[in-house]
Design a protein around this motif. Structure first.
Motif, mmCIF file in Angstrom:
data_model
loop_
_atom_site.group_PDB
_atom_site.id
_atom_site.type_symbol
_atom_site.label_atom_id
_atom_site.label_comp_id
_atom_site.label_asym_id
_atom_site.label_seq_id
_atom_site.Cartn_x
_atom_site.Cartn_y
_atom_site.Cartn_z
ATOM 1 N N ILE A 266 0.892 -1.112 0.027
ATOM 2 C CA ILE A 266 0.171 0.035 0.084
ATOM 3 C C ILE A 266 0.948 1.350 -0.078
ATOM 4 O O ILE A 266 1.780 1.385 0.871
ATOM 5 N N CYS A 267 0.697 2.019 -1.045
ATOM 6 C CA CYS A 267 1.321 3.364 -0.971
ATOM 7 C C CYS A 267 0.700 4.503 -0.608
ATOM 8 O O CYS A 267 -0.550 4.835 -1.091
ATOM 9 N N VAL A 268 1.126 5.127 0.522
ATOM 10 C CA VAL A 268 0.241 6.224 1.230
ATOM 11 C C VAL A 268 0.876 7.540 0.463
ATOM 12 O O VAL A 268 2.240 7.778 0.483
ATOM 13 N N ILE A 269 0.191 8.276 -0.178
ATOM 14 C CA ILE A 269 0.423 9.595 -0.698
ATOM 15 C C ILE A 269 -0.131 10.688 -0.131
ATOM 16 O O ILE A 269 -1.313 10.556 0.298
ATOM 17 N N VAL A 270 0.981 11.615 0.259
ATOM 18 C CA VAL A 270 0.788 12.659 0.990
ATOM 19 C C VAL A 270 1.357 13.924 0.431
ATOM 20 O O VAL A 270 2.337 14.232 0.257
ATOM 21 N N PRO A 271 0.299 14.873 -0.121
ATOM 22 C CA PRO A 271 0.744 16.046 -0.792
ATOM 23 C C PRO A 271 1.138 17.060 0.394
ATOM 24 O O PRO A 271 0.548 17.355 1.252
ATOM 25 N N VAL A 272 2.374 17.996 0.336
ATOM 26 C CA VAL A 272 2.771 18.560 1.528
ATOM 27 C C VAL A 272 2.911 19.956 1.051
ATOM 28 O O VAL A 272 3.225 20.274 0.163
ATOM 29 N N HIS A 273 2.381 21.168 1.772
ATOM 30 C CA HIS A 273 2.736 22.304 1.414
ATOM 31 C C HIS A 273 2.665 23.213 2.606
ATOM 32 O O HIS A 273 1.676 23.441 3.309
ATOM 33 N N ASN A 274 3.993 23.645 3.098
ATOM 34 C CA ASN A 274 3.840 24.711 3.969
ATOM 35 C C ASN A 274 3.259 24.005 5.380
ATOM 36 O O ASN A 274 2.694 24.811 6.256
ATOM 37 N N THR A 275 3.601 22.645 5.402
ATOM 38 C CA THR A 275 2.783 22.201 6.915
ATOM 39 C C THR A 275 3.652 22.323 8.070
ATOM 40 O O THR A 275 5.056 22.193 8.013
ATOM 41 N N PRO A 276 3.191 22.754 9.238
ATOM 42 C CA PRO A 276 3.967 22.898 10.334
ATOM 43 C C PRO A 276 4.637 21.804 10.623
ATOM 44 O O PRO A 276 3.957 20.612 10.404
ATOM 45 N N ARG A 277 5.797 21.565 11.087
ATOM 46 C CA ARG A 277 6.645 20.348 11.431
ATOM 47 C C ARG A 277 5.750 19.752 12.314
ATOM 48 O O ARG A 277 5.968 18.233 11.875
ATOM 49 N N PRO A 278 5.253 20.004 13.450
ATOM 50 C CA PRO A 278 4.336 18.938 14.200
ATOM 51 C C PRO A 278 3.668 18.379 13.648
ATOM 52 O O PRO A 278 3.493 16.893 13.824
ATOM 53 N N TRP A 279 2.726 18.823 12.796
ATOM 54 C CA TRP A 279 1.809 18.067 11.945
ATOM 55 C C TRP A 279 2.309 16.972 10.948
ATOM 56 O O TRP A 279 1.924 15.985 10.971
ATOM 57 N N LEU A 280 3.467 17.561 10.256
ATOM 58 C CA LEU A 280 3.999 16.720 9.332
ATOM 59 C C LEU A 280 4.794 15.579 9.928
ATOM 60 O O LEU A 280 4.722 14.261 9.599
ATOM 61 N N LEU B 254 10.348 27.478 6.155
ATOM 62 C CA LEU B 254 11.640 26.777 6.693
ATOM 63 C C LEU B 254 11.563 25.381 7.087
ATOM 64 O O LEU B 254 12.245 24.565 6.895
ATOM 65 N N GLU B 255 10.668 25.498 8.068
ATOM 66 C CA GLU B 255 10.507 24.001 8.985
ATOM 67 C C GLU B 255 10.012 22.952 8.243
ATOM 68 O O GLU B 255 10.459 21.781 8.371
ATOM 69 N N THR B 256 9.259 23.156 7.342
ATOM 70 C CA THR B 256 8.504 22.111 6.537
ATOM 71 C C THR B 256 9.821 21.677 5.658
ATOM 72 O O THR B 256 10.105 20.285 5.361
ATOM 73 N N ARG B 257 10.480 22.495 4.870
ATOM 74 C CA ARG B 257 11.532 22.200 3.791
ATOM 75 C C ARG B 257 12.789 21.516 4.692
ATOM 76 O O ARG B 257 13.123 20.253 4.365
ATOM 77 N N GLU B 258 13.009 21.991 5.976
ATOM 78 C CA GLU B 258 14.106 21.223 6.891
ATOM 79 C C GLU B 258 13.428 19.941 7.329
ATOM 80 O O GLU B 258 14.615 19.017 7.190
ATOM 81 N N TYR B 259 12.375 19.542 7.592
ATOM 82 C CA TYR B 259 12.048 18.265 8.047
ATOM 83 C C TYR B 259 12.011 17.581 6.938
ATOM 84 O O TYR B 259 12.519 16.160 7.101
ATOM 85 N N LEU B 260 11.646 17.788 6.024
ATOM 86 C CA LEU B 260 11.751 16.778 4.638
ATOM 87 C C LEU B 260 13.172 16.592 4.193
ATOM 88 O O LEU B 260 13.446 15.189 4.030
ATOM 89 N N ASP B 261 14.038 17.531 4.115
ATOM 90 C CA ASP B 261 15.326 17.146 3.927
ATOM 91 C C ASP B 261 16.161 16.311 4.890
ATOM 92 O O ASP B 261 16.948 15.568 4.395
ATOM 93 N N ASN B 262 15.801 16.274 5.990
ATOM 94 C CA ASN B 262 16.206 15.375 7.064
ATOM 95 C C ASN B 262 15.603 14.327 7.242
ATOM 96 O O ASN B 262 16.335 13.174 7.933
ATOM 97 N N LEU B 263 14.685 13.960 6.382
ATOM 98 C CA LEU B 263 14.097 12.609 6.608
ATOM 99 C C LEU B 263 14.761 11.368 5.873
ATOM 100 O O LEU B 263 14.779 11.734 4.494
#
Length: 276
Positions: free
Chosen positions: A147-161, A188-197
């Motif tokens: 099962i592939c879970v697809i999540v579109p992300v746009h400026n999501t607060p880090r805690p929610w993401l 910034l917090e959204t991009r940083e979280y994704l980069d570190n994932l």
């Protein structure tokens, strides 16, 4: 009295068309009687309109008298002891409701009317629920569907993401993939979280500009690998056994499409509310 004049022709002669309209102009036998009859018709119509205006004026006067009477009754009621006692009770109930709103989940309209609350991680809300104890990887469906879970992300607060991602990582069902589509986030917090994932089961697609949730989701669907696709918003969480239950239904009923319900929660409280 319209006048239509044409330009002169080659012979220098001007053609003039002259027409006269006079509705009350009548000639011939009985013309006087016809004019008098028309005048009386107009007089009767005028009188009918005057009567209608008079009736409306009377109705307006009656309504104003009724309004004045009701206003006097309301003022008399407000000056009574019962009203003053009820006013005190209303203030107490209102204050209690305000306090309850601060400690209970609110519906969507009420949440929009409240001051915004800083986002915070709420993964413990689903991890605190009854969860089967698993000492080893899940083996009931060794050949279960991916099962592939697809999540579109746009400026999501880090805690929610973080909650969304970790709720997928915490699944009791192991055959999943997570596809995150960064829809041109500038926060910034959204991009940083994704980069570190860094997780081999998680794929990130970076879009250079925001294209909207529909196009971002379609991009994820086109890039997905697996047997089934699950759509998830960037501020949602999956119950720990959500994909396990979905996989069981797929295997037992040979389902092609599955709808799942929801449980609501808020950053303001520790409570959960039933969905639809």
């Amino acid at each position: 009295m319209p006048l239509d004049r044409e330009t002169a022709g080659d012979d220098g002669v001007w053609d003039v068309d002259l027409s006269i309209a006079w509705p009350e102009l009548i000639y011939g036998r009985g013309a006087d009687e016809e004019l008098v009859s028309r005048l009386w018709d107009k007089e009767r119509n005028l009188q009918r309109v005057r009567d209608e205006v008079s009736d409306l004026a009377k109705q307006l006067a009656d309504l104003r008298k009724s309004l004045d009477l009701r206003s006097a009754e309301l003022e008399l009621l407000k000056s009574s002891k019962a009203w003053r006692v009820a006013e005190v009770l209303r203030k107490i109930v209102f204050a209690w409701r305000v306090h309850q709103q601060e400690t209970a989940n609110l519906n969507a309209i009420e949440q929009l009317s409240q001051k915004p609350t800083a986002p915070r991680e709420r993964l413990e809300l689903i991890l605190d629920t009854a969860r089967p104890v698993i000492d080893a990887p899940y083996h009931d469906l060794p050949d279960g569907p991916v099962i592939c879970v697809i999540v579109p992300v746009h400026n999501t607060p880090r805690p929610w993401l973080a909650d969304a991602v970790n709720s997928v990582r915490s699944q009791t069902y192991p055959h999943w993939q997570l596809l995150l589509i960064n829809d041109g986030s500038t926060r910034l917090e959204t991009r940083e979280y994704l980069d570190n994932l860094d997780d081999p089961k998680i794929t990130k697609i970076q879009l250079t500009r925001s294209v909207g949730i529909s196009t971002a989701t379609q991009t994820g669907i086109e890039a997905a690998h697996g047997d089934f696709i699950a759509l998830m918003d960037h501020d949602d969480m999956l119950a720990v056994d959500a994909l396990e239950k979905v996989a069981n239904v797929i295997q037992e009923d040979q389902a092609d499409v599955i709808y799942t319900d929801e449980t609501t929660f808020s950053d303001k409280t520790q409570e959960r509310g039933d969905g639809y």
